[in-house]
Motif scaffolding. Structure first.
Motif, PDB file in Angstrom:
ATOM      1  N   ASP A 127       0.709   0.489  -4.157  1.00 55.02           N
ATOM      2  CA  ASP A 127      -0.701   0.690  -4.509  1.00 55.02           C
ATOM      3  C   ASP A 127      -1.123   2.145  -4.550  1.00 55.02           C
ATOM      4  O   ASP A 127      -1.914   2.550  -5.405  1.00 55.02           O
ATOM      5  N   ARG A 128      -0.640   2.961  -3.617  1.00 53.95           N
ATOM      6  CA  ARG A 128      -1.123   4.333  -3.535  1.00 53.95           C
ATOM      7  C   ARG A 128      -0.426   5.269  -4.507  1.00 53.95           C
ATOM      8  O   ARG A 128      -0.799   6.430  -4.625  1.00 53.95           O
TER       9      ARG A 128
ATOM     10  N   PHE B  60       0.831  -1.207   0.000  1.00 52.54           N
ATOM     11  CA  PHE B  60       0.000   0.000   0.000  1.00 52.54           C
ATOM     12  C   PHE B  60       0.864   1.255   0.000  1.00 52.54           C
ATOM     13  O   PHE B  60       0.657   2.168  -0.802  1.00 52.54           O
TER      14      PHE B  60
ATOM     15  N   GLY C 256      -5.732   1.850   2.796  1.00 49.40           N
ATOM     16  CA  GLY C 256      -4.898   0.812   3.380  1.00 49.40           C
ATOM     17  C   GLY C 256      -5.428   0.239   4.673  1.00 49.40           C
ATOM     18  O   GLY C 256      -4.672  -0.376   5.433  1.00 49.40           O
TER      19      GLY C 256
END
Length: 615
Positions: free
Chosen positions: A222-223, A218, A415
């Motif tokens: 992912d972010r 995360f 998250g």
């Protein structure tokens, strides 16, 4: 008045101001989740290492439940940081410059407002200053005290946030560029300190190993888009605003001028601060731009604050005065924002504006409504929240850290989904509740408006029909929640899905000025049952019944993507005429009251209009 006195007066005033604001400012959604983490003690969590949650738990255990108790440890930490900046500057450079750097630290908006909210940045700032202090000590010669200070700073940083990795990397690079730094890195005591700091990462690494690297993925993957985008240039503008333009320029000039200074301490601080700010500037072209990141370079400014006196002393008096004036105004602006947001009347008046503080607003109103609903339901009723924000905020308000939460895009986007699953708080199906009654709280503002109908339908698939037992419109509906009661014998998927209504006012626009009879036009849909009637309200009072049933195929086919199951089909438009001569001049709130064929009555969010004085 000498600078030392100015510093002490400023420090005392600012600490008292923070205490006053922290006692009234509603809990930010991230703070609420950190509180929730503190109620489930662990060495690490999906979004952060454990220290932030531990501090909140300590605050509430010592001082009781309440806003100030949650934030007191962070206010204490933030109050310590300017004194450490003063001590470092006085020891390495000049006592008079030390108080000047301390005053800049107090008024720097990013640092001066630290601690008002229970966020990891307070401990991250303290850890950064401790490591900087240790670094300049080691340049004069390695001592047991310097190594111990480094170990403490590295450990606190590792327990605070993933972003502390940047502080470690930049600090090592800065030491390697200096001969005395390379010499210090050959001393075993320094490596013992580094090993101690590395050991503090073990709980976070173990958590990630046990959970398929969910936290690392995360934070690091992912972010972030990790693709070039043009938004990075905004970094300079945003930082100039958040640091204030003249101080921002002074800090950058200090980093540039002193990067090759003969004084090792000045060179180390200039390199550390300059590389940190430059690194986050470069990162801005490939990293996350959706969530707040303006505070990320704060460790770099902490490194440069002890050097700011070298620049300000060379500036003409008028420019120094302008620097302090803009710095004070910047501090007042940021702290004033928190003070304003803590006032309910300000939050309500800001409804409909872009800067409406949604993450601070509506939670007390929602908690009161939930208490009333639960009081009228069976004792074994299960409270279920639509997403982590609602679950954490209600958990804090009601003192219940076990509120079940539905799967939601927000949980993954921030998250928090892996942590909810680990706590067994994620509710995937109504059947998991073994037939107990349910009070479901759905957030109507937590997905894009165009995706809200799909969200309702997703909840229906898991919970059954979505009855509207109560609508909570906080701040004129700027924060809107749907409360749904489910009896013990309700079953998911039984019957047609009846959702809350969706509506929109096309004209007049929010904030529009009206001085003649004006038409209110828009549309409304309600899956499953359909809309029976739409009434127009002004300041919360119904004033006219709208004509409902005009065709609007574009909304149904394009905006709602053909997902609407309203029996009216495309005939979902409404219109009504209002004569402003019947209204007092000034601001009024225009809204809707939607009645469904299922008997539900829903108040829609209101929007402001301005009625012009009669001519």
């Amino acid at each position: 008045m000498e600078m030392r006195t100015v510093f002490v007066v400023l420090w005392t005033t600012i600490v008292l101001l923070k205490l006053a604001i922290a006692a009234r400012l509603p809990l930010f959604v991230d703070e609420a989740f950190y509180w929730l983490e503190g109620q489930h003690p662990a060495f690490a969590y999906s979004d952060l290492p454990g220290l932030t949650a531990w501090l909140i738990r300590i605050g509430t255990e010592v001082f009781g439940d309440g806003l100030l108790a949650v934030r007191l440890p962070f206010i204490a930490i933030s109050a310590l940081v300017p004194w450490l900046v003063v001590r470092l500057t006085a020891r390495e450079f000049d006592p008079q410059s030390a108080w000047l750097s301390g005053c800049a630290a107090l008024l720097l908006p990013l640092l001066g407002s630290l601690g008002v909210m229970a966020l990891p940045d307070a401990m991250l700032a303290l850890a950064t200053v401790l490591c900087l202090d240790a670094g300049v000590r080691l340049l004069r010669g390695v001592t047991h005290g310097g190594a111990l200070l480094l170990a403490l700073g590295l450990s606190l940083g590792a327990l605070s946030h993933y972003r502390f990795i940047a502080v470690i990397g930049v600090g090592i690079v800065a030491l390697l560029t200096i001969a005395k730094g390379r010499e210090a890195l050959r001393d075993p005591r320094v490596w013992i300190a580094i090993a101690t700091g590395a050991a503090a990462w073990i709980p976070l690494l173990v958590w990630n190993v046990d959970n398929a690297e969910a936290g690392l993925r995360f934070q690091m993957v992912d972010r972030h888009p990790w693709a070039l985008h043009a938004d990075g240039w905004q970094f300079i503008v945003i930082q100039a605003v958040m640091v204030t333009p003249l101080l921002f320029a002074a800090l950058l000039i200090a980093a540039w001028r002193l990067r090759r200074a003969p004084d090792d301490a000045a060179r180390f601080l200039a390199m550390s601060g300059g590389l940190m700010v430059l690194g986050f500037f470069a990162l801005g072209f490939v990293a996350d731009t959706e969530r707040a990141s303006f505070h990320w370079p704060l460790p770099g400014y902490l490194a440069l604050l002890p050097l700011v006196g070298f620049v300000l002393m060379t500036w003409p008096r008028w420019l120094r005065i302008a620097t302090w004036v803009t710095l004070a105004l910047g501090f007042i602006g940021v702290v004033g924002y928190y003070a304003a947001v803590s006032a309910p009347e300000v939050r309500e008046r800001s409804a409909g504006l872009k800067w409406y503080p949604s993450n601070f607003a509506g939670w007390d109103t929602l908690a009161d409504a939930v208490r009333e609903e639960l009081a009228a339901m069976p004792a074994d009723t299960v409270l279920v929240a639509d997403n982590f924000k609602i679950g954490a905020e209600l958990g804090f308000a009601l003192g219940d850290p076990r509120i079940r939460v539905l799967d939601h895009p927000l949980n993954r986007h921030h998250g928090r989904a892996p942590q909810l699953q680990l706590w067994h708080l994620q509710l995937d199906d109504r059947a998991e509740l073994a037939g107990r009654p349910v009070l479901l709280v759905t957030g109507a503002n937590d997905v894009k408006f165009s995706a809200l109908l799909q969200r309702y339908q997703t909840i229906c698939a898991r919970m059954g029909a979505l009855p509207v037992s109560r609508v909570v419109n906080a701040d004129r509906g700027a924060q809107r929640f749907i409360l749904s009661r489910f009896d013990a014998d309700a079953k998911a998927g039984a019957g047609d899905c009846v959702t809350p209504a969706l509506a929109y006012v096309d004209t007049p626009l929010a904030g529009a000025r009206v001085d003649a009879p004006f038409e209110v036009r828009g549309w409304a849909v309600k899956d499953g049952s359909g809309v029976a009637s739409v009434a127009i309200t002004l300041d919360g009072v119904p004033v006219v019944q709208a004509q409902y049933g005009a065709p609007n195929p574009w909304i149904v086919e394009r905006f709602l993507a053909g997902d609407s199951r309203d029996p009216a089909g495309v005939n979902i438009g409404f219109s009504a005429t209002i004569d402003p001569a019947t209204l007092t001049p000034g601001r009024h709130w225009l809204g809707l009251e939607i009645t469904g064929h299922d008997g539900s009555v829903e108040r829609w969010a209101e929007q402001p209009i301005q009625v012009a004085p009669a001519r």
